[in-house]
Every structure is written in C-alpha cells, then in structure tokens.
Design a protein around this motif. Structure first.
Motif, PDB file in Angstrom:
ATOM      1  N   GLU A  38       0.830  -1.210   0.000  1.00  0.00           N
ATOM      2  CA  GLU A  38       0.000   0.000   0.000  1.00  0.00           C
ATOM      3  C   GLU A  38       0.861   1.256   0.000  1.00  0.00           C
ATOM      4  O   GLU A  38       0.610   2.196  -0.764  1.00  0.00           O
ATOM      5  CB  GLU A  38      -0.919  -0.013   1.215  1.00  0.00           C
ATOM      6  CG  GLU A  38      -1.854   1.193   1.275  1.00  0.00           C
ATOM      7  CD  GLU A  38      -2.679   1.218   2.554  1.00  0.00           C
ATOM      8  OE1 GLU A  38      -3.678   0.477   2.607  1.00  0.00           O
ATOM      9  OE2 GLU A  38      -2.313   1.968   3.490  1.00  0.00           O
ATOM     10  N   ALA A  62      -7.966  -4.540  -4.293  1.00  0.00           N
ATOM     11  CA  ALA A  62      -9.148  -3.681  -4.176  1.00  0.00           C
ATOM     12  C   ALA A  62      -8.997  -2.707  -3.014  1.00  0.00           C
ATOM     13  O   ALA A  62      -9.361  -1.525  -3.115  1.00  0.00           O
ATOM     14  CB  ALA A  62     -10.396  -4.533  -4.010  1.00  0.00           C
ATOM     15  N   SER A  63      -8.447  -3.183  -1.899  1.00  0.00           N
ATOM     16  CA  SER A  63      -8.241  -2.324  -0.739  1.00  0.00           C
ATOM     17  C   SER A  63      -7.243  -1.213  -1.053  1.00  0.00           C
ATOM     18  O   SER A  63      -7.463  -0.045  -0.717  1.00  0.00           O
ATOM     19  CB  SER A  63      -7.750  -3.150   0.446  1.00  0.00           C
ATOM     20  OG  SER A  63      -7.486  -2.325   1.563  1.00  0.00           O
ATOM     21  N   ARG A  65      -6.489   0.029  -4.007  1.00  0.00           N
ATOM     22  CA  ARG A  65      -7.078   0.970  -4.969  1.00  0.00           C
ATOM     23  C   ARG A  65      -8.093   1.900  -4.316  1.00  0.00           C
ATOM     24  O   ARG A  65      -8.262   3.045  -4.736  1.00  0.00           O
ATOM     25  CB  ARG A  65      -7.723   0.191  -6.109  1.00  0.00           C
ATOM     26  CG  ARG A  65      -6.714  -0.495  -7.022  1.00  0.00           C
ATOM     27  CD  ARG A  65      -7.390  -1.339  -8.077  1.00  0.00           C
ATOM     28  NE  ARG A  65      -6.414  -2.032  -8.904  1.00  0.00           N
ATOM     29  CZ  ARG A  65      -6.483  -3.309  -9.244  1.00  0.00           C
ATOM     30  NH1 ARG A  65      -7.520  -4.050  -8.821  1.00  0.00           N
ATOM     31  NH2 ARG A  65      -5.547  -3.867  -9.991  1.00  0.00           N
ATOM     32  N   SER A  66      -8.755   1.411  -3.262  1.00  0.00           N
ATOM     33  CA  SER A  66      -9.739   2.253  -2.583  1.00  0.00           C
ATOM     34  C   SER A  66      -9.081   3.333  -1.743  1.00  0.00           C
ATOM     35  O   SER A  66      -9.716   4.334  -1.402  1.00  0.00           O
ATOM     36  CB  SER A  66     -10.648   1.390  -1.692  1.00  0.00           C
ATOM     37  OG  SER A  66      -9.946   0.927  -0.539  1.00  0.00           O
ATOM     38  N   ARG A  67      -7.803   3.163  -1.422  1.00  0.00           N
ATOM     39  CA  ARG A  67      -7.100   4.104  -0.561  1.00  0.00           C
ATOM     40  C   ARG A  67      -6.056   4.936  -1.294  1.00  0.00           C
ATOM     41  O   ARG A  67      -5.649   5.992  -0.804  1.00  0.00           O
ATOM     42  CB  ARG A  67      -6.413   3.347   0.597  1.00  0.00           C
ATOM     43  CG  ARG A  67      -7.377   2.562   1.473  1.00  0.00           C
ATOM     44  CD  ARG A  67      -6.686   2.013   2.696  1.00  0.00           C
ATOM     45  NE  ARG A  67      -6.224   3.094   3.556  1.00  0.00           N
ATOM     46  CZ  ARG A  67      -6.980   3.708   4.464  1.00  0.00           C
ATOM     47  NH1 ARG A  67      -8.248   3.349   4.629  1.00  0.00           N
ATOM     48  NH2 ARG A  67      -6.478   4.672   5.200  1.00  0.00           N
ATOM     49  N   ARG A 224      -8.204  -2.620   7.434  1.00  0.00           N
ATOM     50  CA  ARG A 224      -8.229  -2.561   5.973  1.00  0.00           C
ATOM     51  C   ARG A 224      -9.162  -3.666   5.490  1.00  0.00           C
ATOM     52  O   ARG A 224      -8.740  -4.665   4.934  1.00  0.00           O
ATOM     53  CB  ARG A 224      -6.834  -2.762   5.380  1.00  0.00           C
ATOM     54  CG  ARG A 224      -5.832  -1.664   5.679  1.00  0.00           C
ATOM     55  CD  ARG A 224      -6.198  -0.371   4.962  1.00  0.00           C
ATOM     56  NE  ARG A 224      -5.131   0.599   5.049  1.00  0.00           N
ATOM     57  CZ  ARG A 224      -4.988   1.496   6.033  1.00  0.00           C
ATOM     58  NH1 ARG A 224      -5.859   1.494   7.040  1.00  0.00           N
ATOM     59  NH2 ARG A 224      -4.000   2.368   6.023  1.00  0.00           N
TER      60      ARG A 224
END
Length: 316
Positions: A38, A62-63, A65-67, A224
């Motif tokens: 990340e 996905a996590s 990309r969401s952050r 997360r």
C-alpha cells in the motif's frame, strides 16, 4: 560557512515519488506485506503482489485501490513452498522489468506437528529462507538489468536471540516451532547480508538490504477490510503494548525506506528507532552474530545444494 543538505528528512507518511518503478512484494496480500504494498503504491510505482491465493490478492488490490488514487497494482501467483513453481514467476506479464523485490512472505507455526514443503523441506525454513533464496536466483537477471535494483529481505526481531545449527538447519533432530521460526528468519537475514557481499565482489549494481519490523501486532494495526479488520476488543487488548510495539502499518516502514531511500546502501540493517521495536525507521548496527561470514558462507553453500540455484550469479 555551513552547508545544508538538499535531501529532506525521511517522512514515513510521504515517501518520495517512484513513477516508472516496478516493485515485487512477496506476501503482499496480508499483514506487513500488505502495508508495504500500500505504501509503495502511493509513490506512483507499479507494485506486484506475490501471493499463493488469487482471491486474497484480489481483495488486497481492491483495498489498495480504494485508498490510493490511481494505484498501479497487480498480482502474480507465488508459492515459496514449491521451488519448481518459481520458474513461472519471471514469465509473468506483470514482471517484464523489476527495480526491487521485498522478501516479506513467510509462515509461522505456533504448535506442532512438523510440516513440509512440496520439496520435502521443513515448512518454515523451506518457505521463509529457501523459497526466497531460490526466488532471488530466478529474478537476478531482471534485477541486474535495472539501473540500481534493490533486494530487501524482511527479517525478524525474533532472530536476534537465535543461532543457526549448521548441522541441523531444518531442526529435524530437535523441532520446536518458535525456535525454528526464529532460525528461519535468521537464515534469511544471513542470506541478505551474504548476498550483498557477493554482489559487491562481482561489481554488481544490485544492492541487498536487510530490515526487520520490530514488534508489530494486529491489535495496533488499522483496519483494511476485508484484508484486516481490527475489532474494538483487539484494539483495547493491545493498547497497553503500544508503549513498546506498534501496528503492522508501522512495521512496514523499514522495508519501504529500504526500497526508496537513495541514502540506504547494500549490506545495511534497518529497523524501528525505539529499542528496535517501534518508531520510525533507522539504520542500526548489524547484530554481532550476523557478522559471522563463515556461518553465512556455509549456509549459502547448503542453500545452493538444497535448491540447486545460486542467487549470486547475476545472469541466473
């Protein structure tokens, strides 16, 4: 006349940009590896998650990309417990070039029984050490082609109190899970330092750095979901330990710095600032037992024999 350094102080919350870079993080789908991925993704680099489990890798991507807006993240199947499968990693379209690899993935067994890899090696030694040893050999041609690639090996504070038994590297005669885990991480750290010595002797542009995360607890790690969900009970239970240790997001900081900081050099050891257990990353003296080059050389020879690969060959 005084001089002022043009290099800004290291900020763990704002790592430098690294557009165009490609970084592979083994075990990047969970734990400290997830947070390494990340944080590296926030630099604009392409981050490749090495994972055995495609569903968990998808959840981690996905996590991230969401952050991280515009995150460039992908995954490659990677099973360090199956040495033969590692040949396919370098054939993946996700890794056509490589600027750094972070050897983070690992397994820890808290209780017996003994378990083995696909190749018949004790699971923790075979995965944590031999898997990364062999993977390095597979990746070395790609790393050598980069201008100044880095190999970052994530050790453990648990290795500080351990010593290798060179006549029983896999603890077959006296298997104790916690000790075997600590020795597997110690083997990794010996490998990372010995690798750099051999690369320097060859005049290679690749540098090998060793780091450790200090004390990193789930209860001090931010959520997360669905990768990691911290419950209120876990948070409260871990609160007293926050004076001494930290969360896995902070445990990622030494590895991220080792990948990105131009001031980091091969052969160094980096860990948390406060007692080696928590805080921002700093260079620390190489532990005395890790300076034993005779032990490292014997471990290297044994690992070459067990994997049939020599990572010290820049051409693979």
């Amino acid at each position: 006349m005084s001089s002022v350094s043009s290099t800004p102080p290291w900020d763990v919350h704002r790592p430098p940009r690294a557009e165009g870079g490609v970084f592979l993080v083994t075990g990047g789908n969970a734990g400290i590896g997830y947070f390494i991925a990340e944080q590296l993704s926030s630099t604009g680099a392409t981050v490749v998650l090495g994972s055995r489990d495609a569903a968990r890798a998808e959840a981690a991507m996905a996590s991230i990309r969401s952050r991280v807006a515009g995150a460039r993240v992908c995954a490659v199947r990677l099973d360090l417990a199956d040495l033969r499968s590692l040949a396919t990693v370098v054939e993946s379209p996700a890794i056509q070039r490589l600027d750094a690899v972070v050897h983070n993935a690992g397994v820890a067994l808290d209780i017996p029984p003994w378990r083995e890899t696909e190749d018949g090696h004790e699971l923790m030694f075979g995965t944590n050490h031999l898997g990364h040893f062999a993977l390095t050999g597979r990746l070395m041609p790609l790393l050598s082609a980069a201008p100044a690639a880095r190999i970052v090996t994530v050790g453990s504070f648990a290795a500080k109190s351990e010593r290798l038994d060179l006549d029983d590297l896999q603890c077959r005669r006296d298997y104790r899970p916690k000790r075997t885990y600590g020795r597997s991480k110690l083997a990794q750290m010996h490998f990372g330092l010995e690798l750099d010595r051999r690369l320097r002797a060859l005049g290679s542009t690749v540098a090998s750095v060793v780091v450790h995360p200090g004390g990193a607890l789930d209860g001090l790690t931010p959520s997360r979901p669905p990768v990691h969900v911290r419950t209120a009970g876990a948070r409260l239970g871990a609160a007293p330990a926050a004076l001494l240790v930290q969360g896995k997001h902070a445990g990622a900081w030494p590895a991220v710095r080792a990948v990105l900081d131009p001031g980091v050099s091969g052969g160094q050891l980096w860990g948390p600032r406060l007692f080696g257990l928590r805080g921002t990353p700093r260079r620390e003296a190489v532990w005395s037992h890790l300076t034993d080059t005779a032990v490292a050389a014997r471990l290297w020879d044994a690992s070459c024999h067990l994997t049939d690969i020599d990572p010290g060959n820049p051409h693979g």
